[in-house]
Design a protein around this motif. Structure first.
Motif, PDB file in Angstrom:
ATOM      1  N   SER A   1     -33.804 128.773 -75.639  1.00 33.49           N
ATOM      2  CA  SER A   1     -33.762 129.212 -77.033  1.00 33.49           C
ATOM      3  C   SER A   1     -32.544 130.083 -77.311  1.00 33.49           C
ATOM      4  CB  SER A   1     -35.043 129.975 -77.378  1.00 33.49           C
ATOM      5  OG  SER A   1     -35.188 131.125 -76.559  1.00 33.49           O
ATOM      6  N   SER A   2     -32.132 130.903 -76.330  1.00 31.35           N
ATOM      7  CA  SER A   2     -30.945 131.747 -76.551  1.00 31.35           C
ATOM      8  C   SER A   2     -29.699 130.886 -76.731  1.00 31.35           C
ATOM      9  CB  SER A   2     -30.759 132.710 -75.376  1.00 31.35           C
ATOM     10  OG  SER A   2     -30.483 132.011 -74.175  1.00 31.35           O
ATOM     11  N   ARG A   3     -29.600 129.779 -75.977  1.00 32.82           N
ATOM     12  CA  ARG A   3     -28.469 128.874 -76.156  1.00 32.82           C
ATOM     13  C   ARG A   3     -28.527 128.197 -77.530  1.00 32.82           C
ATOM     14  NH1 ARG A   3     -24.891 127.646 -71.898  1.00 32.82           N
ATOM     15  NH2 ARG A   3     -25.096 129.370 -70.428  1.00 32.82           N
ATOM     16  N   LEU A   4     -29.725 127.810 -77.950  1.00 39.54           N
ATOM     17  CA  LEU A   4     -29.857 127.173 -79.259  1.00 39.54           C
ATOM     18  C   LEU A   4     -29.505 128.138 -80.382  1.00 39.54           C
ATOM     19  CD1 LEU A   4     -33.007 124.856 -79.258  1.00 39.54           C
ATOM     20  CD2 LEU A   4     -30.626 124.238 -79.601  1.00 39.54           C
ATOM     21  N   TYR A   5     -29.896 129.409 -80.250  1.00 38.85           N
ATOM     22  CA  TYR A   5     -29.533 130.404 -81.266  1.00 38.85           C
ATOM     23  C   TYR A   5     -28.015 130.482 -81.417  1.00 38.85           C
ATOM     24  CZ  TYR A   5     -34.366 132.105 -80.863  1.00 38.85           C
ATOM     25  OH  TYR A   5     -35.726 132.212 -80.857  1.00 38.85           O
ATOM     26  N   PHE A   6     -27.328 130.503 -80.258  1.00 39.75           N
ATOM     27  CA  PHE A   6     -25.869 130.629 -80.301  1.00 39.75           C
ATOM     28  C   PHE A   6     -25.233 129.443 -81.008  1.00 39.75           C
ATOM     29  CE2 PHE A   6     -21.706 129.638 -78.493  1.00 39.75           C
ATOM     30  CZ  PHE A   6     -21.025 130.808 -78.768  1.00 39.75           C
ATOM     31  N   TYR A   7     -25.610 128.218 -80.636  1.00 40.11           N
ATOM     32  CA  TYR A   7     -24.990 127.037 -81.236  1.00 40.11           C
ATOM     33  C   TYR A   7     -25.469 126.807 -82.667  1.00 40.11           C
ATOM     34  CZ  TYR A   7     -23.025 125.965 -76.703  1.00 40.11           C
ATOM     35  OH  TYR A   7     -22.304 126.033 -75.531  1.00 40.11           O
ATOM     36  N   TYR A   8     -26.629 127.326 -83.002  1.00 44.13           N
ATOM     37  CA  TYR A   8     -27.100 127.302 -84.386  1.00 44.13           C
ATOM     38  C   TYR A   8     -26.143 128.107 -85.268  1.00 44.13           C
ATOM     39  CZ  TYR A   8     -30.139 128.652 -88.326  1.00 44.13           C
ATOM     40  OH  TYR A   8     -30.659 128.910 -89.574  1.00 44.13           O
ATOM     41  N   SER A   9     -25.815 129.321 -84.856  1.00 40.76           N
ATOM     42  CA  SER A   9     -24.875 130.147 -85.603  1.00 40.76           C
ATOM     43  C   SER A   9     -23.464 129.558 -85.560  1.00 40.76           C
ATOM     44  CB  SER A   9     -24.873 131.570 -85.035  1.00 40.76           C
ATOM     45  OG  SER A   9     -23.908 132.377 -85.661  1.00 40.76           O
ATOM     46  N   TYR A  10     -23.079 129.017 -84.399  1.00 38.09           N
ATOM     47  CA  TYR A  10     -21.730 128.482 -84.249  1.00 38.09           C
ATOM     48  C   TYR A  10     -21.497 127.265 -85.136  1.00 38.09           C
ATOM     49  CZ  TYR A  10     -17.522 126.844 -81.851  1.00 38.09           C
ATOM     50  OH  TYR A  10     -16.248 126.430 -81.562  1.00 38.09           O
ATOM     51  N   SER A  11     -22.508 126.410 -85.285  1.00 36.33           N
ATOM     52  CA  SER A  11     -22.345 125.230 -86.138  1.00 36.33           C
ATOM     53  C   SER A  11     -22.169 125.625 -87.594  1.00 36.33           C
ATOM     54  CB  SER A  11     -23.556 124.307 -85.979  1.00 36.33           C
ATOM     55  OG  SER A  11     -24.750 124.967 -86.365  1.00 36.33           O
ATOM     56  N   TYR A  12     -22.863 126.666 -88.039  1.00 35.87           N
ATOM     57  CA  TYR A  12     -22.694 127.141 -89.413  1.00 35.87           C
ATOM     58  C   TYR A  12     -21.363 127.866 -89.589  1.00 35.87           C
ATOM     59  CZ  TYR A  12     -27.272 125.903 -91.281  1.00 35.87           C
ATOM     60  OH  TYR A  12     -28.354 125.201 -91.747  1.00 35.87           O
ATOM     61  N   GLU A  13     -20.900 128.522 -88.546  1.00 35.68           N
ATOM     62  CA  GLU A  13     -19.601 129.203 -88.628  1.00 35.68           C
ATOM     63  C   GLU A  13     -18.469 128.190 -88.741  1.00 35.68           C
ATOM     64  OE1 GLU A  13     -16.815 132.244 -85.983  1.00 35.68           O
ATOM     65  OE2 GLU A  13     -18.933 131.993 -85.504  1.00 35.68           O
ATOM     66  N   LEU A  14     -18.587 127.068 -88.064  1.00 30.44           N
ATOM     67  CA  LEU A  14     -17.549 126.044 -88.103  1.00 30.44           C
ATOM     68  C   LEU A  14     -17.411 125.428 -89.495  1.00 30.44           C
ATOM     69  CD1 LEU A  14     -18.243 124.219 -84.715  1.00 30.44           C
ATOM     70  CD2 LEU A  14     -16.258 125.638 -85.266  1.00 30.44           C
ATOM     71  N   THR A  15     -18.478 125.433 -90.269  1.00 29.20           N
ATOM     72  CA  THR A  15     -18.416 124.882 -91.628  1.00 29.20           C
ATOM     73  C   THR A  15     -18.215 125.961 -92.682  1.00 29.20           C
ATOM     74  OG1 THR A  15     -20.839 124.990 -91.754  1.00 29.20           O
ATOM     75  CG2 THR A  15     -19.868 122.912 -91.020  1.00 29.20           C
ATOM     76  N   GLY A  16     -18.077 127.223 -92.265  1.00 34.73           N
ATOM     77  CA  GLY A  16     -17.832 128.302 -93.220  1.00 34.73           C
ATOM     78  C   GLY A  16     -19.066 128.740 -93.981  1.00 34.73           C
ATOM     79  N   ASP A  17     -20.249 128.435 -93.465  1.00 38.13           N
ATOM     80  CA  ASP A  17     -21.495 128.773 -94.156  1.00 38.13           C
ATOM     81  C   ASP A  17     -22.287 129.822 -93.386  1.00 38.13           C
ATOM     82  OD1 ASP A  17     -20.855 126.798 -96.037  1.00 38.13           O
ATOM     83  OD2 ASP A  17     -21.831 125.243 -94.829  1.00 38.13           O
ATOM     84  N   LEU A  18     -21.592 130.744 -92.759  1.00 44.20           N
ATOM     85  CA  LEU A  18     -22.266 131.706 -91.887  1.00 44.20           C
ATOM     86  C   LEU A  18     -23.198 132.632 -92.663  1.00 44.20           C
ATOM     87  CD1 LEU A  18     -22.257 132.200 -88.876  1.00 44.20           C
ATOM     88  CD2 LEU A  18     -20.480 133.914 -89.182  1.00 44.20           C
ATOM     89  N   ALA A  19     -22.869 132.928 -93.919  1.00 44.10           N
ATOM     90  CA  ALA A  19     -23.704 133.848 -94.700  1.00 44.10           C
ATOM     91  C   ALA A  19     -25.069 133.253 -95.021  1.00 44.10           C
ATOM     92  CB  ALA A  19     -22.990 134.229 -95.995  1.00 44.10           C
ATOM     93  N   GLU A  20     -25.191 131.926 -95.006  1.00 50.23           N
ATOM     94  CA  GLU A  20     -26.446 131.273 -95.386  1.00 50.23           C
ATOM     95  C   GLU A  20     -27.577 131.566 -94.403  1.00 50.23           C
ATOM     96  OE1 GLU A  20     -25.941 127.138 -95.938  1.00 50.23           O
ATOM     97  OE2 GLU A  20     -24.317 127.323 -97.407  1.00 50.23           O
TER      98      GLU A  20
END
Length: 487
Positions: free
Chosen positions: A160-179
């Motif tokens: 789950s810790s790895r999934l949390y990281f890539y969950y945030s990273y995928s949104y950061e790559l699209t510029g939607d980190l605030a969502e």
């Protein structure tokens, strides 16, 4: 400012699909069996080892391999199988090769454990990110997080810790980190209630990164100060936490604490995390300059860091000399690099340090000098340079940066004779800081020797333990022979 810190394996040329598929698929099956055994015996270390082995296979993942592995892990009609298969691109030619591969003829598991299900989510998410299909990666990560919320098992903490990281990273790559900020806060609350300490430190770092990405330093500090205290379980997460803490302390003008955090993060970071260590050194150099220190030249000539730290080396040279004109030239020359690193505001703060360094050099060189000459040597380009030079000298004398007196009537700065430094408390302060550093390092080494209690309920016999360890070593050796795992 948000450069970070993902530690990827280097891409290497892949072999032919026909030859690569059976071995890669078999490795995934061996890793799946390792996860299943770890979940059955409740031994988290096995699952952590399985995740590390997966990172070594990351660049070998293809759509046919993942499709065949999903066939192995799930029943064809299950909802998770349909959901994950929808994210994979279809390739009939490669699919036929997988069907004909001997290693793919194993019957699928009808009842997959939650650990294996989350592991499949992680594999598909890594595959989509590497293919730069960021929108699909966002959808896959959101689905995996929704599934994670409904499961409460300690054997899932590493996955789950790895999934949390890539969950945030995928949104950061699209510029939607605030969502996802609200969702990350909710996940952190859930992890705290479930006593998932690894998830807590991972989500805390992701939230700090989220706030710092938008320059919300006050909110980041409030969250950090009120977050529950726990003992660090992951060296990677602890390094990230120290880096974010150092950035917050720097903006809050607490340079001494910031310097300690940044240097510790750079020292503890893995050698393979080159980008992370470069970012730590960039901020550490600026903090040391703001403290009035001059970093050693060896920092800028380390292997792999010369080009990235070149702007900061020239900036350090300008501060060391105390040349305000050279400092402006360097700041304008590398303004784009400083803006990209998010350190432009700190460069503006350095102007006062450049003036103070130049004034210190002047006081050492001259026993008495007029304020007009001081203004010329400092190259003050203000409307009234003499008055500004007088105020600068007065403030430097009051702060103890310059050992001199100010003659207002004649407009002179009169330097005092240099005394014996060993008659002051400076040597004692220097020794005290070194001793404190050594004691702190000793305490950290002692804490690192502590191991978590063994929660395995069914004790293994010595023969089974040797057999299991031998299988794990053979699997790791086989993967290492095909690919150098660069962490």
């Amino acid at each position: 400012m948000t450069q970070d810190v993902e530690m990827k394996d280097h891409q290497t040329p892949s072999h032919s699909v026909a030859s690569a598929l059976p071995s890669t698929l078999q490795h995934l099956k061996d890793i799946a069996s390792l996860i299943e055994s770890g979940a059955h015996t409740k031994e988290v270390r096995r699952i952590g080892r399985a995740v590390r082995l997966t990172m070594g296979l990351r660049h070998k993942l293809t759509a046919p391999v993942l499709s065949a592995f999903l066939d192995f892990a799930f029943a064809p009609g299950s909802e998770t199988y349909k959901q994950l298969s929808a994210y994979l691109p279809k390739d009939d030619e490669h699919a036929m090769e997988v069907d004909s591969a001997p290693s793919a003829k194993q019957a699928p598991t009808k009842h997959s454990s939650p650990e294996l299900e989350i592991f499949c989510y992680l594999l598909v998410l890594l595959f989509l990110i590497d293919l730069k299909k960021y929108n699909e990666a966002k959808a896959c990560s959101s689905a995996s997080i929704a599934r994670l919320k409904s499961i409460n098992r300690r054997t899932l903490d590493v996955l789950s810790s790895r999934l949390y990281f890539y969950y945030s990273y995928s949104y950061e790559l699209t510029g939607d980190l605030a969502e996802i900020r609200g969702n990350l806060l909710a996940l952190h609350r859930i992890a705290t209630l479930r006593h998932d300490e690894l998830g807590q430190e991972t989500l805390l770092n992701l939230l700090l990164r989220n706030y710092l990405h938008y320059n919300l330093y006050d909110q980041a500090e409030k969250l950090r100060s009120k977050a529950p205290r726990f003992e660090a379980h992951s060296n990677q997460q602890f390094c990230r936490y120290l880096f974010y803490l150092g950035k917050i302390r720097t903006i809050q003008l607490e340079y001494t604490d910031a310097k300690e955090s940044l240097l510790q993060a750079a020292r503890k970071a893995p050698i393979a995390a080159q980008g992370f260590r470069i970012q730590c050194n960039k901020w550490a150099v600026l903090v040391r300059l703001l403290l009035g220190e001059i970093p050693e030249r060896t920092i800028f000539v380390r292997r792999g860091m010369e080009k990235a730290l070149r702007p900061y080396f020239e900036l350090t040279n300008a501060v060391r000399i105390g040349d305000l004109e050279l400092f402006k030239t360097v700041a304008d020359k590398f303004s784009s690099s400083f803006n990209t690193d998010g350190t432009h505001n700190l460069i503006v703060r350095l102007r006062h340090n450049v003036i103070r360094t130049g004034l210190r050099n002047i006081s050492i060189s001259y026993s008495r000098i007029s304020l007009t000459d001081v203004a010329k040597k400092l190259r003050l380009d203000t409307a009234n340079p003499v008055a500004d030079a007088e105020s600068i000298v007065a403030k430097a004398i009051r702060d103890g940066a310059v050992d001199a007196t100010l003659d207002h009537e004649n407009g002179w700065m009169v330097s005092k004779e240099t005394g014996d430094i060993y008659s002051t408390n400076e040597p004692q302060i220097a020794f005290n800081s070194r001793i404190a550093f050594c004691l702190n390092m000793h305490n950290e080494a002692v804490r690192a020797l502590r191991y978590p209690p063994n929660t395995q309920e069914d004790k293994e016999t010595a023969e089974k333990r040797r057999e299991r360890q031998q299988q794990e070593q053979e699997l790791a050796k086989h993967i290492a022979e095909e690919d150098d795992d660069d962490f």
